[in-house]
Design a protein around this motif. Structure first.
Motif, PDB file in Angstrom:
ATOM      1  N   GLY A 107       0.802  -1.217   0.000  1.00 19.72           N
ATOM      2  CA  GLY A 107       0.000   0.000   0.000  1.00 19.72           C
ATOM      3  C   GLY A 107       0.833   1.263   0.000  1.00 19.72           C
ATOM      4  O   GLY A 107       2.065   1.216  -0.043  1.00 19.72           O
ATOM      5  N   SER A 108       0.134   2.394   0.033  1.00 23.53           N
ATOM      6  CA  SER A 108       0.804   3.705   0.068  1.00 23.53           C
ATOM      7  C   SER A 108       1.167   4.050   1.500  1.00 23.53           C
ATOM      8  O   SER A 108       0.474   3.655   2.438  1.00 23.53           O
ATOM      9  CB  SER A 108      -0.142   4.805  -0.420  1.00 23.53           C
ATOM     10  N   VAL A 109       2.213   4.840   1.631  1.00 26.81           N
ATOM     11  CA  VAL A 109       2.754   5.133   2.956  1.00 26.81           C
ATOM     12  C   VAL A 109       2.247   6.461   3.528  1.00 26.81           C
ATOM     13  O   VAL A 109       2.218   7.476   2.842  1.00 26.81           O
ATOM     14  CB  VAL A 109       4.295   5.132   2.897  1.00 26.81           C
ATOM     15  N   PHE A 110       1.852   6.398   4.790  1.00 27.81           N
ATOM     16  CA  PHE A 110       1.612   7.593   5.608  1.00 27.81           C
ATOM     17  C   PHE A 110       2.800   7.696   6.538  1.00 27.81           C
ATOM     18  O   PHE A 110       3.110   6.747   7.247  1.00 27.81           O
ATOM     19  CB  PHE A 110       0.309   7.450   6.415  1.00 27.81           C
ATOM     20  N   LYS A 111       3.482   8.835   6.551  1.00 32.73           N
ATOM     21  CA  LYS A 111       4.745   8.943   7.287  1.00 32.73           C
ATOM     22  C   LYS A 111       4.633   9.889   8.478  1.00 32.73           C
ATOM     23  O   LYS A 111       4.104  10.991   8.351  1.00 32.73           O
ATOM     24  CB  LYS A 111       5.828   9.452   6.315  1.00 32.73           C
ATOM     25  N   TYR A 112       5.105   9.436   9.627  1.00 38.62           N
ATOM     26  CA  TYR A 112       5.106  10.258  10.848  1.00 38.62           C
ATOM     27  C   TYR A 112       6.481  10.199  11.512  1.00 38.62           C
ATOM     28  O   TYR A 112       7.302   9.359  11.161  1.00 38.62           O
ATOM     29  CB  TYR A 112       4.010   9.778  11.813  1.00 38.62           C
ATOM     30  N   GLY A 113       6.684  11.063  12.522  1.00 40.13           N
ATOM     31  CA  GLY A 113       7.999  11.196  13.157  1.00 40.13           C
ATOM     32  C   GLY A 113       8.165  10.376  14.425  1.00 40.13           C
ATOM     33  O   GLY A 113       7.609   9.285  14.553  1.00 40.13           O
ATOM     34  N   ASP A 114       8.907  10.923  15.386  1.00 37.48           N
ATOM     35  CA  ASP A 114       9.178  10.256  16.663  1.00 37.48           C
ATOM     36  C   ASP A 114       7.975  10.376  17.608  1.00 37.48           C
ATOM     37  O   ASP A 114       7.213  11.339  17.534  1.00 37.48           O
ATOM     38  CB  ASP A 114      10.356  10.946  17.381  1.00 37.48           C
ATOM     39  N   ASN A 115       7.895   9.427  18.548  1.00 33.98           N
ATOM     40  CA  ASN A 115       6.989   9.517  19.708  1.00 33.98           C
ATOM     41  C   ASN A 115       5.528   9.777  19.343  1.00 33.98           C
ATOM     42  O   ASN A 115       4.864  10.611  19.963  1.00 33.98           O
ATOM     43  CB  ASN A 115       7.468  10.602  20.681  1.00 33.98           C
ATOM     44  N   VAL A 116       5.015   9.083  18.340  1.00 31.13           N
ATOM     45  CA  VAL A 116       3.582   9.166  18.031  1.00 31.13           C
ATOM     46  C   VAL A 116       2.878   8.426  19.170  1.00 31.13           C
ATOM     47  O   VAL A 116       3.013   7.214  19.308  1.00 31.13           O
ATOM     48  CB  VAL A 116       3.260   8.506  16.673  1.00 31.13           C
ATOM     49  N   ASP A 117       2.165   9.161  20.036  1.00 27.60           N
ATOM     50  CA  ASP A 117       1.602   8.497  21.219  1.00 27.60           C
ATOM     51  C   ASP A 117       0.172   7.998  20.956  1.00 27.60           C
ATOM     52  O   ASP A 117      -0.465   8.389  19.980  1.00 27.60           O
ATOM     53  CB  ASP A 117       1.698   9.385  22.471  1.00 27.60           C
ATOM     54  N   THR A 118      -0.285   7.109  21.845  1.00 22.00           N
ATOM     55  CA  THR A 118      -1.589   6.479  21.623  1.00 22.00           C
ATOM     56  C   THR A 118      -2.731   7.495  21.716  1.00 22.00           C
ATOM     57  O   THR A 118      -3.815   7.248  21.209  1.00 22.00           O
ATOM     58  CB  THR A 118      -1.842   5.321  22.616  1.00 22.00           C
ATOM     59  N   ASP A 119      -2.462   8.654  22.321  1.00 25.38           N
ATOM     60  CA  ASP A 119      -3.527   9.649  22.430  1.00 25.38           C
ATOM     61  C   ASP A 119      -3.732  10.420  21.125  1.00 25.38           C
ATOM     62  O   ASP A 119      -4.796  11.009  20.923  1.00 25.38           O
ATOM     63  CB  ASP A 119      -3.251  10.630  23.583  1.00 25.38           C
ATOM     64  N   VAL A 120      -2.754  10.436  20.229  1.00 26.06           N
ATOM     65  CA  VAL A 120      -3.023  11.007  18.902  1.00 26.06           C
ATOM     66  C   VAL A 120      -3.519   9.899  17.956  1.00 26.06           C
ATOM     67  O   VAL A 120      -4.231  10.184  16.997  1.00 26.06           O
ATOM     68  CB  VAL A 120      -1.822  11.770  18.282  1.00 26.06           C
ATOM     69  N   ILE A 121      -3.158   8.650  18.230  1.00 30.49           N
ATOM     70  CA  ILE A 121      -3.661   7.546  17.397  1.00 30.49           C
ATOM     71  C   ILE A 121      -5.180   7.416  17.610  1.00 30.49           C
ATOM     72  O   ILE A 121      -5.946   7.300  16.661  1.00 30.49           O
ATOM     73  CB  ILE A 121      -2.940   6.223  17.729  1.00 30.49           C
TER      74      ILE A 121
END
Lengths: 162, 391
Positions: free
Chosen positions: A5-19
Motif C-alpha cells: 500500500g501507500s505510505v503515511f509517514k510520521y515522526g518520533d513519539n507518536v503516542d496512543t492519544d493522537v492515534i
C-alpha cells in the motif's frame, strides 16, 4: 503473507492519544474507533487512507497510554502494517496480541517517504519501496511471537494450546 | 553473571533458577488489573476463550476510575459491563463508586500489591507497584483477558538501567522532580524495553508517596517497570496496609546493568515538563519569563496522594487562585479524601478558590474537566501541573 500500500509517514513519539484520542474511549467498537484514527496528528487520515496502506514512523511509535484501542483503530482503519524504528513496548505487545503486523526497521523508517508504494514480505521480513526501487531487511520476530501472529493473536494461540 | 531485582522476581514466578535479558518466559501472576476503559475490551476477548471463568477471583482487581462518575450513557454502559462481569465471576476486588479510587493509588492502599508480586494491569501506569519491590507492568486488554483466564503472562526478560540515588532532596523537591529529572536526562524512550532499577542510600530520604510517583512514571521513559529495593519504610507500609505475606528480592552484587547513573537528590531542583512530551523538562531556575497558566490540576495516579495535597495546601494557605484561572484538586482515593478533610486541607483548597472533586482520572485523561482546544497541553499525568511548581 504480504502487505502492500501507500505510505503515511510520521515522526518520533507518536503516542496512543493522537492515534485514538481519549475523548473517544467511551466506545470500544473498532469501526467507531477507526473513524477517529490519527485525528489529532493527521486530521484527514481517514479521508485519505485506503485498505492495505502502511504507516511508517520513526522512534517509539505508540508510546503513552496502554490503550489497546490504538492498534485496534489502526487495524480497523484498514492499515496492513506499521513500520517504525522502534515501538513503545505496550503497543508492541498489543499489536502482536491482536494480530496487527508491525516491523522494526531503522533503515526503512529513514529511507521511505510519504506516498511511496511499499510492499512487505512478512515471511522474510523484507520491505520493498517500489517507488524508489530500494529494499530493507526488518527485524524478524522471535519464534514464540511468530506463533502468536500465525494463530491470529494471543487468544487464538491460547485456545490452540488447550 | 548475576541477576537484577526484576530478573530475580521473574525467574521465581517462572519457576526457573536463572533468567537473562532477552529470554522469553511464562510467569505466574499475583494480580491482574483493569479499569473501565480497558476491561470491557478484555471481557469481550475473554468471551472468545475456551475457559469457564477467571483463574482466581481474589487475584483480579477491577477499578472503574477513568470515566467515573460516568459522564455519559456510553461510559455508563462500559461500567455496567465491568460491574456485571465482576458479579458474574464473584470478583472480590471490584471497587464501585464510593469505594473506588484512582487504581494505582488504591491498590497499594488496599494491600493488594506487595513485594515480590508479579502484576500486570491494562493501564500504562501499572508500573507504580515497583515502589514496594514488586514487578508490575502495563499491558493491553488482550493480555489482561489472557491473564484473567490463565493466571499467566508471557514476558521478555528485560535488561536494566540502574539509577543510584544519593543525598537528600530539598524542601520543594519531591518524587515527581526526581523522575522528571531522569526522563529529561534519558528521554521518553531512554529505558525502552528495560527495567529501571533504583538503588542507593538516597532512597531512605524518599517517602512511599515519592516512590510511588517515581515508579509510576517509569513508563514515561519507555521502561517496562521501575523498581525499588524493600527497606524498613516499604515494610512498614505493607504491614500497615496488607495482611498478605511479601517476599523480598535483592539484586545480585554482580547483576548486569546496560547503563548506570548516579543522581544526587540534594542537587535536584523543582522541575516541570513543558508540552508536549515528558522529556521536555525545565528546572524552575531555567524558567525566566512568567508563563500564564489557565488551569491547574492537583491529582492523578502520579500526584493525587496525601504528600501532594499537603504540599499544595501549604502553598495555598492564605493565598487565592489567580483571577481567570481554574484550580481542580482530586484526592486519588476515598481514604485520601477523608484524611485530607480531617487535616483541614480541603478547607484550605476551597477557601483558596479551588474545587475538590471525587476520586477520578478526570482532566488528566480529559474524561471531564477539559479545556479549550487551543489551550491543550499533554493530557497525561506527566504534564499535570502541581501547585508546588509555582514556587
Amino acid at each position: 503473507m504480504n502487505a502492500k500500500g501507500s505510505v503515511f509517514k510520521y515522526g518520533d513519539n507518536v503516542d496512543t492519544d493522537v492515534i485514538i484520542p481519549a475523548r473517544y474511549l467511551n466506545s470500544s467498537d473498532p469501526e467507531e474507533l477507526a473513524a477517529h484514527c490519527m485525528e489529532d496528528i493527521d486530521k484527514d487520515f481517514m479521508k485519505k487512507v485506503r485498505k492495505g496502506d502502511i504507516i511508517v514512523a520513526e522512534k517509539n511509535f505508540g508510546c503513552g497510554s496502554s490503550r489497546e484501542h490504538a492498534p485496534i483503530a489502526i487495524k480497523a482503519a484498514g492499515v496492513s502494517c506499521v513500520i517504525a524504528e522502534t515501538f513503545a513496548r505496550i503497543f508492541y505487545r498489543n499489536a502482536i496480541n491482536i494480530g496487527l503486523p508491525i516491523i522494526e526497521c531503522a533503515e526503512a523508517s529513514k529511507g521511505i517517504e510519504a506516498g511511496d508504494e511499499v510492499e512487505v514480505d512478512f515471511d522474510s521480513g523484507t520491505i520493498y519501496d517500489r517507488t524508489k526501487g530500494t529494499q530493507f531487511k526488518g527485524q524478524p520476530f522471535p519464534e514464540f511471537m511468530q506463533r502468536i501472529i500465525a494463530e491470529g493473536g494471543l487468544i487464538n494461540y491460547i485456545n490452540s494450546q488447550r | 553473571m548475576g541477576m537484577t531485582m526484576t530478573q530475580k522476581i521473574l525467574a521465581a514466578a517462572a519457576g526457573l533458577e536463572k533468567v537473562e535479558a532477552g529470554q522469553l518466559i511464562e510467569a505466574k501472576l499475583d494480580l491482574v488489573l483493569g479499569n473501565d476503559i480497558t476491561s470491557p475490551v478484555a471481557i469481550k476477548e475473554m468471551d472468545k476463550m475456551k475457559v469457564s471463568g477467571v483463574f482466581d477471583k481474589d487475584k483480579i482487581a477491577l477499578v472503574p476510575d477513568h470515566f467515573v462518575p460516568n459522564k455519559d450513557i456510553k461510559s455508563a454502559e462500559h461500567c455496567k459491563c465491568v460491574r456485571e462481569f465482576a458479579r458474574r465471576n464473584g470478583i472480590t476486588n471490584y471497587f464501585e463508586v464510593g469505594e473506588m479510587g484512582i487504581e494505582h493509588a488504591l491498590l497499594p492502599e488496599k494491600g493488594l500489591t506487595v513485594a515480590g508480586d508479579v502484576i500486570i494491569g491494562a493501564d500504562s501506569h501499572t508500573c507504580t507497584y515497583g515502589a514496594l519491590g514488586a514487578f508490575s507492568t502495563g499491558v493491553g486488554s488482550t493480555d489482561m483477558a489472557a491473564g484473567m483466564a490463565t493466571g499467566k503472562a508471557w514476558f521478555k526478560v528485560p535488561g536494566a538501567i540502574r539509577f543510584h540515588l544519593v543525598g537528600k532532596p530539598g524542601k520543594w523537591v519531591s518524587g515527581k522532580d526526581v523522575i522528571l529529572h531522569i526522563i529529561g536526562m534519558i528521554g521518553v524512550d531512554g529505558a525502552l524495553y528495560r527495567s529501571m532499577e533504583f538503588t542507593g542510600d538516597g532512597i531512605h530520604n524518599l517517602s512511599m508517596d515519592d516512590r510511588f510517583t517515581i515508579a509510576n512514571m517509569a513508563i514515561e521513559a519507555g521502561g517496562k517497570n521501575g523498581i525499588f529495593p524493600v527497606d524498613d519504610i516499604a515494610e512498614a507500609y505493607m504491614k500497615e496496609h496488607s495482611s498478605r505475606p511479601y517476599r523480598i528480592f535483592t539484586a545480585d552484587e554482580d547483576a548486569e546493568y546496560d547503563e548506570e547513573y548516579t543522581i544526587d537528590l540534594g542537587a535536584l531542583r523543582p522541575t516541570v515538563a513543558f508540552p508536549h512530551l515528558p522529556e521536555n523538562t525545565h528546572t524552575i531556575d531555567e524558567i525566566t519569563e512568567p508563563i500564564a497558566i489557565d488551569q491547574v490540576v492537583i491529582g492523578s495516579c502520579t500526584n493525587g496522594r496525601l504528600d501532594d495535597l499537603r504540599i499544595a495546601a501549604e502553598v495555598l494557605t492564605g493565598r487565592h487562585v489567580a483571577e481567570g484561572m481554574r484550580c481542580i484538586v482530586i484526592p486519588a482515593t476515598q481514604a485520601i479524601y477523608l484524611q485530607a478533610m480531617e487535616e483541614g486541607l480541603l478547607k484550605i483548597f476551597i477557601e483558596a478558590g479551588a474545587i475538590v472533586s471525587t476520586p477520578t482520572c478526570g482532566p488528566c485523561l480529559v474524561t471531564w474537566g477539559s479545556w479549550p482546544k487551543e489551550n491543550a497541553v499533554y493530557p497525561l499525568p506527566t504534564a499535570i501541573l502541581s501547585a508546588v511548581w509555582d514556587m
